[in-house]
Design a protein around this motif. Structure first.
Motif, PDB file in Angstrom:
ATOM      1  N   LYS A 152       0.819  -1.214   0.000  1.00 47.32           N
ATOM      2  CA  LYS A 152       0.000   0.000   0.000  1.00 47.32           C
ATOM      3  C   LYS A 152       0.851   1.260   0.000  1.00 47.32           C
ATOM      4  CE  LYS A 152      -3.924  -2.115   2.399  1.00 47.32           C
ATOM      5  NZ  LYS A 152      -4.801  -2.062   3.602  1.00 47.32           N
ATOM      6  N   TYR A 153       2.032   1.149   0.609  1.00 47.39           N
ATOM      7  CA  TYR A 153       2.879   2.333   0.737  1.00 47.39           C
ATOM      8  C   TYR A 153       4.298   2.018   0.245  1.00 47.39           C
ATOM      9  CZ  TYR A 153      -0.948   3.287   3.957  1.00 47.39           C
ATOM     10  OH  TYR A 153      -2.189   3.435   4.519  1.00 47.39           O
ATOM     11  N   GLY A 154       4.763   2.798  -0.739  1.00 47.74           N
ATOM     12  CA  GLY A 154       6.138   2.664  -1.190  1.00 47.74           C
ATOM     13  C   GLY A 154       6.429   1.379  -1.946  1.00 47.74           C
ATOM     14  N   ASN A 155       7.722   1.081  -2.091  1.00 42.73           N
ATOM     15  CA  ASN A 155       8.140  -0.134  -2.780  1.00 42.73           C
ATOM     16  C   ASN A 155       9.381  -0.716  -2.107  1.00 42.73           C
ATOM     17  OD1 ASN A 155      10.261   1.509  -3.637  1.00 42.73           O
ATOM     18  ND2 ASN A 155       9.313   1.911  -5.621  1.00 42.73           N
ATOM     19  N   ARG A 156       9.792  -1.854  -2.584  1.00 44.83           N
ATOM     20  CA  ARG A 156      10.950  -2.550  -2.027  1.00 44.83           C
ATOM     21  C   ARG A 156      12.093  -2.502  -3.033  1.00 44.83           C
ATOM     22  NH1 ARG A 156      10.111  -4.085   3.465  1.00 44.83           N
ATOM     23  NH2 ARG A 156       7.853  -4.386   3.688  1.00 44.83           N
ATOM     24  N   LYS A 157      13.323  -2.340  -2.520  1.00 42.68           N
ATOM     25  CA  LYS A 157      14.498  -2.248  -3.377  1.00 42.68           C
ATOM     26  C   LYS A 157      15.545  -3.287  -2.979  1.00 42.68           C
ATOM     27  CE  LYS A 157      13.981   2.752  -4.074  1.00 42.68           C
ATOM     28  NZ  LYS A 157      14.645   4.079  -3.920  1.00 42.68           N
ATOM     29  N   LYS A 158      16.156  -3.874  -3.986  1.00 40.71           N
ATOM     30  CA  LYS A 158      17.282  -4.787  -3.802  1.00 40.71           C
ATOM     31  C   LYS A 158      18.294  -4.513  -4.914  1.00 40.71           C
ATOM     32  CE  LYS A 158      15.964  -7.525  -0.341  1.00 40.71           C
ATOM     33  NZ  LYS A 158      16.764  -7.760   0.890  1.00 40.71           N
ATOM     34  N   TYR A 159      19.540  -4.869  -4.655  1.00 42.09           N
ATOM     35  CA  TYR A 159      20.575  -4.639  -5.658  1.00 42.09           C
ATOM     36  C   TYR A 159      21.106  -5.960  -6.201  1.00 42.09           C
ATOM     37  CZ  TYR A 159      20.704   0.322  -4.605  1.00 42.09           C
ATOM     38  OH  TYR A 159      20.352   1.638  -4.456  1.00 42.09           O
ATOM     39  N   GLY A 160      21.212  -5.998  -7.520  1.00 46.54           N
ATOM     40  CA  GLY A 160      21.815  -7.127  -8.195  1.00 46.54           C
ATOM     41  C   GLY A 160      23.129  -6.700  -8.816  1.00 46.54           C
ATOM     42  N   ALA A 161      23.568  -7.424  -9.845  1.00 42.82           N
ATOM     43  CA  ALA A 161      24.841  -7.099 -10.497  1.00 42.82           C
ATOM     44  C   ALA A 161      24.818  -7.589 -11.936  1.00 42.82           C
ATOM     45  CB  ALA A 161      26.006  -7.734  -9.738  1.00 42.82           C
ATOM     46  N   SER A 162      25.745  -7.059 -12.731  1.00 36.45           N
ATOM     47  CA  SER A 162      25.906  -7.540 -14.100  1.00 36.45           C
ATOM     48  C   SER A 162      27.384  -7.452 -14.476  1.00 36.45           C
ATOM     49  CB  SER A 162      25.060  -6.739 -15.095  1.00 36.45           C
ATOM     50  OG  SER A 162      25.526  -5.403 -15.175  1.00 36.45           O
ATOM     51  N   VAL A 163      27.809  -8.328 -15.371  1.00 32.80           N
ATOM     52  CA  VAL A 163      29.187  -8.320 -15.853  1.00 32.80           C
ATOM     53  C   VAL A 163      29.179  -8.557 -17.354  1.00 32.80           C
ATOM     54  CG1 VAL A 163      29.523 -10.798 -15.418  1.00 32.80           C
ATOM     55  CG2 VAL A 163      31.510  -9.274 -15.497  1.00 32.80           C
ATOM     56  N   GLU A 164      30.091  -7.898 -18.048  1.00 35.31           N
ATOM     57  CA  GLU A 164      30.138  -8.008 -19.507  1.00 35.31           C
ATOM     58  C   GLU A 164      31.566  -8.311 -19.957  1.00 35.31           C
ATOM     59  OE1 GLU A 164      27.773  -5.315 -22.257  1.00 35.31           O
ATOM     60  OE2 GLU A 164      29.814  -4.615 -22.671  1.00 35.31           O
ATOM     61  N   PHE A 165      31.691  -9.302 -20.840  1.00 42.10           N
ATOM     62  CA  PHE A 165      32.982  -9.684 -21.409  1.00 42.10           C
ATOM     63  C   PHE A 165      32.958  -9.472 -22.925  1.00 42.10           C
ATOM     64  CE2 PHE A 165      32.394 -12.437 -17.694  1.00 42.10           C
ATOM     65  CZ  PHE A 165      33.593 -12.246 -17.006  1.00 42.10           C
ATOM     66  N   LYS A 166      34.066  -8.991 -23.457  1.00 38.04           N
ATOM     67  CA  LYS A 166      34.231  -8.859 -24.898  1.00 38.04           C
ATOM     68  C   LYS A 166      35.403  -9.743 -25.320  1.00 38.04           C
ATOM     69  CE  LYS A 166      35.645  -5.542 -28.473  1.00 38.04           C
ATOM     70  NZ  LYS A 166      36.063  -4.130 -28.726  1.00 38.04           N
ATOM     71  N   LEU A 167      35.234 -10.499 -26.402  1.00 41.01           N
ATOM     72  CA  LEU A 167      36.264 -11.436 -26.855  1.00 41.01           C
ATOM     73  C   LEU A 167      36.837 -11.008 -28.197  1.00 41.01           C
ATOM     74  CD1 LEU A 167      34.848 -13.064 -24.610  1.00 41.01           C
ATOM     75  CD2 LEU A 167      35.197 -15.099 -25.994  1.00 41.01           C
ATOM     76  N   VAL A 168      38.152 -11.116 -28.315  1.00 42.27           N
ATOM     77  CA  VAL A 168      38.844 -10.789 -29.566  1.00 42.27           C
ATOM     78  C   VAL A 168      39.821 -11.909 -29.902  1.00 42.27           C
ATOM     79  CG1 VAL A 168      40.400  -9.198 -30.748  1.00 42.27           C
ATOM     80  CG2 VAL A 168      38.650  -8.296 -29.195  1.00 42.27           C
ATOM     81  N   LEU A 169      39.725 -12.453 -31.122  1.00 47.38           N
ATOM     82  CA  LEU A 169      40.699 -13.427 -31.615  1.00 47.38           C
ATOM     83  C   LEU A 169      41.897 -12.660 -32.151  1.00 47.38           C
ATOM     84  CD1 LEU A 169      38.283 -15.878 -33.458  1.00 47.38           C
ATOM     85  CD2 LEU A 169      39.773 -16.464 -31.528  1.00 47.38           C
ATOM     86  N   ILE A 170      43.060 -12.831 -31.522  1.00 50.70           N
ATOM     87  CA  ILE A 170      44.219 -12.011 -31.854  1.00 50.70           C
ATOM     88  C   ILE A 170      44.754 -12.314 -33.246  1.00 50.70           C
ATOM     89  CG2 ILE A 170      46.605 -11.469 -31.217  1.00 50.70           C
ATOM     90  CD1 ILE A 170      45.872 -11.819 -28.338  1.00 50.70           C
ATOM     91  N   ASN A 171      44.824 -13.573 -33.616  1.00 53.48           N
ATOM     92  CA  ASN A 171      45.439 -13.963 -34.882  1.00 53.48           C
ATOM     93  C   ASN A 171      44.771 -13.298 -36.081  1.00 53.48           C
ATOM     94  OD1 ASN A 171      47.346 -15.506 -36.404  1.00 53.48           O
ATOM     95  ND2 ASN A 171      45.673 -16.868 -37.004  1.00 53.48           N
TER      96      ASN A 171
END
Length: 239
Positions: A152-171
């Protein structure tokens, strides 16, 4: 995301006046994966590729309130957790500091063929983003019968996370994919308040069973997430 420790029977954390036990739930945010056929073929032909984990200075995305804390904390343990998991998955992990030094010596004129020769590396796994303060919020909760309700009043908050990887083929100097993984809090439910009736039951059971020996184990949620994300990364790379 802060480190947390689980201690049994701390009833003061719950709202005793609540008429019904309330549980908070969020749906798992899906991962976002873009990969190439070249990477799959490369890994099919190279079961133990030589990889390096690259950590740019701008890897972290944080809120202003937490920026000071993150700047003062040493995150090498997270980088080490990624590298250890890569090692456990059969990859040959090269020294990232030496790799960065080779790039720094070449300046902006990076020749990927020469870079491969100098670093003896096949694949760059770059940590492009790590956000430890992804906000999840809702005005919904679930009662003890798993019925959806609205606050009825307000909301609830929680924190999550995210991670991002980028891949490069060197050859081949080829972009090989981007992998973004998400940690969503309370997927299995988090009790946010307990009814007086439920608390009485727990207290009665506690008195009946008496005090039992236990060990408290500190849990680093962010480190666990990074480890599981790296396991997912390797699995998706090899698909």
């Amino acid at each position: 995301m802060k480190r947390s420790i689980f201690i049994p029977y701390i009833f003061a954390a719950f709202n005793f006046s609540c008429s019904s036990t309330k549980t908070l739930k969020f749906y798992q945010k899906p991962d976002d994966i873009v990969k190439t056929e070249s990477l799959k073929q490369f890994l099919n032909n190279n079961k133990s590729p030589k990889v390096v984990l690259r950590i740019p200075q701008t890897s972290y995305s944080v809120t202003e309130t937490d920026k000071k804390d993150l700047q003062s904390e040493n995150f090498d343990y997270l980088y080490n957790a990624i590298e250890n998991q890569l090692l456990a998955s059969g990859f040959i992990v090269k020294d990232r500091q030496l790799f960065n030094q080779i790039i720094a010596n070449d300046g902006n004129n990076i020749n990927y063929q020469k870079l491969k020769e100098k670093s003896d590396t096949d694949l760059i796994i770059e940590l492009t983003k790590l956000d430890s303060q992804v906000l999840y919020q809702t005005n919904k909760y679930y009662d003890k019968n798993n019925n959806e309700k609205v606050e009825k009043y307000g909301n609830r908050k929680k924190y999550g996370a995210s991670v991002e990887f980028k891949l490069v083929l060197i050859n081949s100097n080829e972009f090989a994919g981007v992998y973004r993984f998400n940690y969503t809090p309370c997927v299995d439910g988090c009790v946010i308040s307990k009814s007086y009736k439920d608390i009485k039951k727990e207290l009665k059971l506690f008195k009946k069973n008496g005090t039992k020996p236990y060990e408290g184990v500190e849990k680093d949620v962010l480190e666990d997430f990074i480890k599981s994300a790296t396991i997912k990364l390797v699995k998706e790379m090899r698909k």
